[in-house]
Design a protein around this motif. Structure first.
Motif, PDB file in Angstrom:
ATOM      1  N   SER A  58       0.834  -1.196   0.000  1.00  0.00           N
ATOM      2  CA  SER A  58       0.000   0.000   0.000  1.00  0.00           C
ATOM      3  C   SER A  58       0.871   1.249   0.000  1.00  0.00           C
ATOM      4  N   LEU A  59       0.397   2.279  -0.687  1.00  0.00           N
ATOM      5  CA  LEU A  59       1.096   3.557  -0.686  1.00  0.00           C
ATOM      6  C   LEU A  59       0.074   4.677  -0.798  1.00  0.00           C
ATOM      7  N   VAL A  60       0.526   5.887  -0.533  1.00  0.00           N
ATOM      8  CA  VAL A  60      -0.268   7.080  -0.811  1.00  0.00           C
ATOM      9  C   VAL A  60       0.456   7.807  -1.941  1.00  0.00           C
ATOM     10  N   LEU A  61      -0.238   7.977  -3.060  1.00  0.00           N
ATOM     11  CA  LEU A  61       0.313   8.667  -4.223  1.00  0.00           C
ATOM     12  C   LEU A  61      -0.059  10.139  -4.137  1.00  0.00           C
ATOM     13  N   MET A  62       0.935  10.993  -4.288  1.00  0.00           N
ATOM     14  CA  MET A  62       0.706  12.436  -4.261  1.00  0.00           C
ATOM     15  C   MET A  62       1.022  12.985  -5.646  1.00  0.00           C
ATOM     16  N   THR A  63      -0.036  13.461  -6.323  1.00  0.00           N
ATOM     17  CA  THR A  63       0.090  13.984  -7.682  1.00  0.00           C
ATOM     18  C   THR A  63      -0.383  15.427  -7.714  1.00  0.00           C
ATOM     19  N   THR A  64      -0.263  16.021  -8.891  1.00  0.00           N
ATOM     20  CA  THR A  64      -0.825  17.349  -9.146  1.00  0.00           C
ATOM     21  C   THR A  64      -1.958  17.164 -10.137  1.00  0.00           C
ATOM     22  N   GLY A  65      -3.112  17.745  -9.834  1.00  0.00           N
ATOM     23  CA  GLY A  65      -4.281  17.595 -10.700  1.00  0.00           C
ATOM     24  C   GLY A  65      -3.985  18.031 -12.123  1.00  0.00           C
ATOM     25  N   ALA A  66      -4.348  17.213 -13.091  1.00  0.00           N
ATOM     26  CA  ALA A  66      -4.078  17.499 -14.504  1.00  0.00           C
ATOM     27  C   ALA A  66      -4.748  18.791 -14.956  1.00  0.00           C
ATOM     28  N   ARG A  67      -5.959  19.044 -14.494  1.00  0.00           N
ATOM     29  CA  ARG A  67      -6.692  20.252 -14.890  1.00  0.00           C
ATOM     30  C   ARG A  67      -6.622  21.342 -13.829  1.00  0.00           C
ATOM     31  N   SER A  68      -6.734  20.935 -12.568  1.00  0.00           N
ATOM     32  CA  SER A  68      -6.827  21.927 -11.493  1.00  0.00           C
ATOM     33  C   SER A  68      -5.477  22.475 -11.054  1.00  0.00           C
ATOM     34  N   GLY A  69      -4.430  21.657 -11.198  1.00  0.00           N
ATOM     35  CA  GLY A  69      -3.123  22.056 -10.679  1.00  0.00           C
ATOM     36  C   GLY A  69      -3.024  21.917  -9.169  1.00  0.00           C
ATOM     37  N   GLU A  70      -4.076  21.399  -8.548  1.00  0.00           N
ATOM     38  CA  GLU A  70      -4.106  21.242  -7.090  1.00  0.00           C
ATOM     39  C   GLU A  70      -3.462  19.917  -6.676  1.00  0.00           C
ATOM     40  N   PRO A  71      -2.892  19.875  -5.467  1.00  0.00           N
ATOM     41  CA  PRO A  71      -2.332  18.603  -4.983  1.00  0.00           C
ATOM     42  C   PRO A  71      -3.440  17.585  -4.740  1.00  0.00           C
ATOM     43  N   ARG A  72      -3.160  16.346  -5.089  1.00  0.00           N
ATOM     44  CA  ARG A  72      -4.113  15.243  -4.916  1.00  0.00           C
ATOM     45  C   ARG A  72      -3.413  14.079  -4.222  1.00  0.00           C
ATOM     46  N   ARG A  73      -4.131  13.413  -3.315  1.00  0.00           N
ATOM     47  CA  ARG A  73      -3.616  12.241  -2.601  1.00  0.00           C
ATOM     48  C   ARG A  73      -4.552  11.072  -2.856  1.00  0.00           C
ATOM     49  N   THR A  74      -3.971   9.924  -3.187  1.00  0.00           N
ATOM     50  CA  THR A  74      -4.754   8.734  -3.483  1.00  0.00           C
ATOM     51  C   THR A  74      -4.091   7.522  -2.853  1.00  0.00           C
ATOM     52  N   ARG A  75      -4.865   6.757  -2.093  1.00  0.00           N
ATOM     53  CA  ARG A  75      -4.367   5.485  -1.546  1.00  0.00           C
ATOM     54  C   ARG A  75      -4.479   4.422  -2.619  1.00  0.00           C
ATOM     55  N   LEU A  76      -3.393   3.668  -2.805  1.00  0.00           N
ATOM     56  CA  LEU A  76      -3.373   2.636  -3.836  1.00  0.00           C
ATOM     57  C   LEU A  76      -2.673   1.381  -3.336  1.00  0.00           C
ATOM     58  N   ALA A  77      -3.099   0.261  -3.877  1.00  0.00           N
ATOM     59  CA  ALA A  77      -2.343  -0.972  -3.705  1.00  0.00           C
ATOM     60  C   ALA A  77      -1.139  -0.882  -4.639  1.00  0.00           C
ATOM     61  N   CYS A  78      -0.064  -1.541  -4.281  1.00  0.00           N
ATOM     62  CA  CYS A  78       1.129  -1.499  -5.108  1.00  0.00           C
ATOM     63  C   CYS A  78       1.871  -2.825  -5.032  1.00  0.00           C
ATOM     64  N   VAL A  79       2.767  -2.998  -5.978  1.00  0.00           N
ATOM     65  CA  VAL A  79       3.684  -4.130  -5.982  1.00  0.00           C
ATOM     66  C   VAL A  79       5.077  -3.551  -6.109  1.00  0.00           C
ATOM     67  N   ARG A  80       5.932  -3.933  -5.175  1.00  0.00           N
ATOM     68  CA  ARG A  80       7.320  -3.458  -5.211  1.00  0.00           C
ATOM     69  C   ARG A  80       8.149  -4.386  -6.083  1.00  0.00           C
ATOM     70  N   GLU A  81       8.900  -3.793  -6.996  1.00  0.00           N
ATOM     71  CA  GLU A  81       9.776  -4.566  -7.873  1.00  0.00           C
ATOM     72  C   GLU A  81      11.157  -4.693  -7.226  1.00  0.00           C
ATOM     73  N   PRO A  82      11.947  -5.668  -7.670  1.00  0.00           N
ATOM     74  CA  PRO A  82      13.267  -5.871  -7.066  1.00  0.00           C
ATOM     75  C   PRO A  82      14.180  -4.638  -7.108  1.00  0.00           C
ATOM     76  N   ASP A  83      14.015  -3.784  -8.129  1.00  0.00           N
ATOM     77  CA  ASP A  83      14.866  -2.591  -8.228  1.00  0.00           C
ATOM     78  C   ASP A  83      14.369  -1.422  -7.379  1.00  0.00           C
ATOM     79  N   GLY A  84      13.261  -1.616  -6.647  1.00  0.00           N
ATOM     80  CA  GLY A  84      12.714  -0.558  -5.799  1.00  0.00           C
ATOM     81  C   GLY A  84      11.599   0.241  -6.445  1.00  0.00           C
ATOM     82  N   SER A  85      11.356   0.032  -7.742  1.00  0.00           N
ATOM     83  CA  SER A  85      10.219   0.686  -8.396  1.00  0.00           C
ATOM     84  C   SER A  85       8.926   0.094  -7.854  1.00  0.00           C
ATOM     85  N   LEU A  86       7.839   0.823  -8.027  1.00  0.00           N
ATOM     86  CA  LEU A  86       6.521   0.381  -7.559  1.00  0.00           C
ATOM     87  C   LEU A  86       5.560   0.349  -8.733  1.00  0.00           C
TER      88      LEU A  86
END
Length: 152
Positions: A44-72
């Motif tokens: 699980s992670l919390v993704l923090m993005t910038t709204g594509a249209r609004s430009g406002e900060p957005r937070r989204t909880r997501l399931a994730c899979v961690r790869e061996p190199d540390g990418s998600l």
């Protein structure tokens, strides 16, 4: 046992209909109780993005899979809805983002996986979350898969 029960529930028609209304309310409660930190260990992670249209900060909880190199890896399932979730449009517009993962805030660069690259990771994602196949069938679209690469 809990993981199996959740996977069963997440793949039901009831959850695919009720999830979009119910899950955001539960997530707000979790945010309040956890101080905005992810729960669910390394899945699980919390993704923090910038709204594509609004430009406002957005937070989204997501399931994730961690790869061996540390990418998600994260999947834009949107409970099997016809439309891609908004956070995926945010990453397409502005791939620079951050995640809160395992107690750390990490800047990441997002890359949409397509073709052979997506095909290589899809079986592992489905093995961990079988309901992604039901979401794909229900939505009639290819679920977007992003690799979140930690900035060094």
């Amino acid at each position: 046992m809990i993981k199996g029960a959740f996977q069963w529930l997440a793949g039901t028609e009831w959850f695919m209909r009720a999830g979009p209304r119910m899950v955001p309310k539960v997530e707000r409660l979790i945010d309040k109780m956890s101080g905005g930190k992810p729960v669910g260990g390394d899945r699980s992670l919390v993704l923090m993005t910038t709204g594509a249209r609004s430009g406002e900060p957005r937070r989204t909880r997501l399931a994730c899979v961690r790869e061996p190199d540390g990418s998600l890896l994260v999947v834009g399932s949107n409970f099997g809805a016809e439309r891609h979730p908004a956070w995926t449009a945010n990453l397409l517009a502005r791939p620079e983002a951050a995640v809160s993962f395992q107690g750390r805030e990490i800047p990441v660069s997002a890359r949409l996986l397509t073709g052979d690259e997506r095909a290589a990771v899809w079986p592992g994602l489905v093995a961990g979350s079988p309901f992604y196949e039901r979401y794909t069938a229900r939505s009639g679209r290819e679920l977007r898969v992003f690799r979140l690469i930690p900035e060094q």
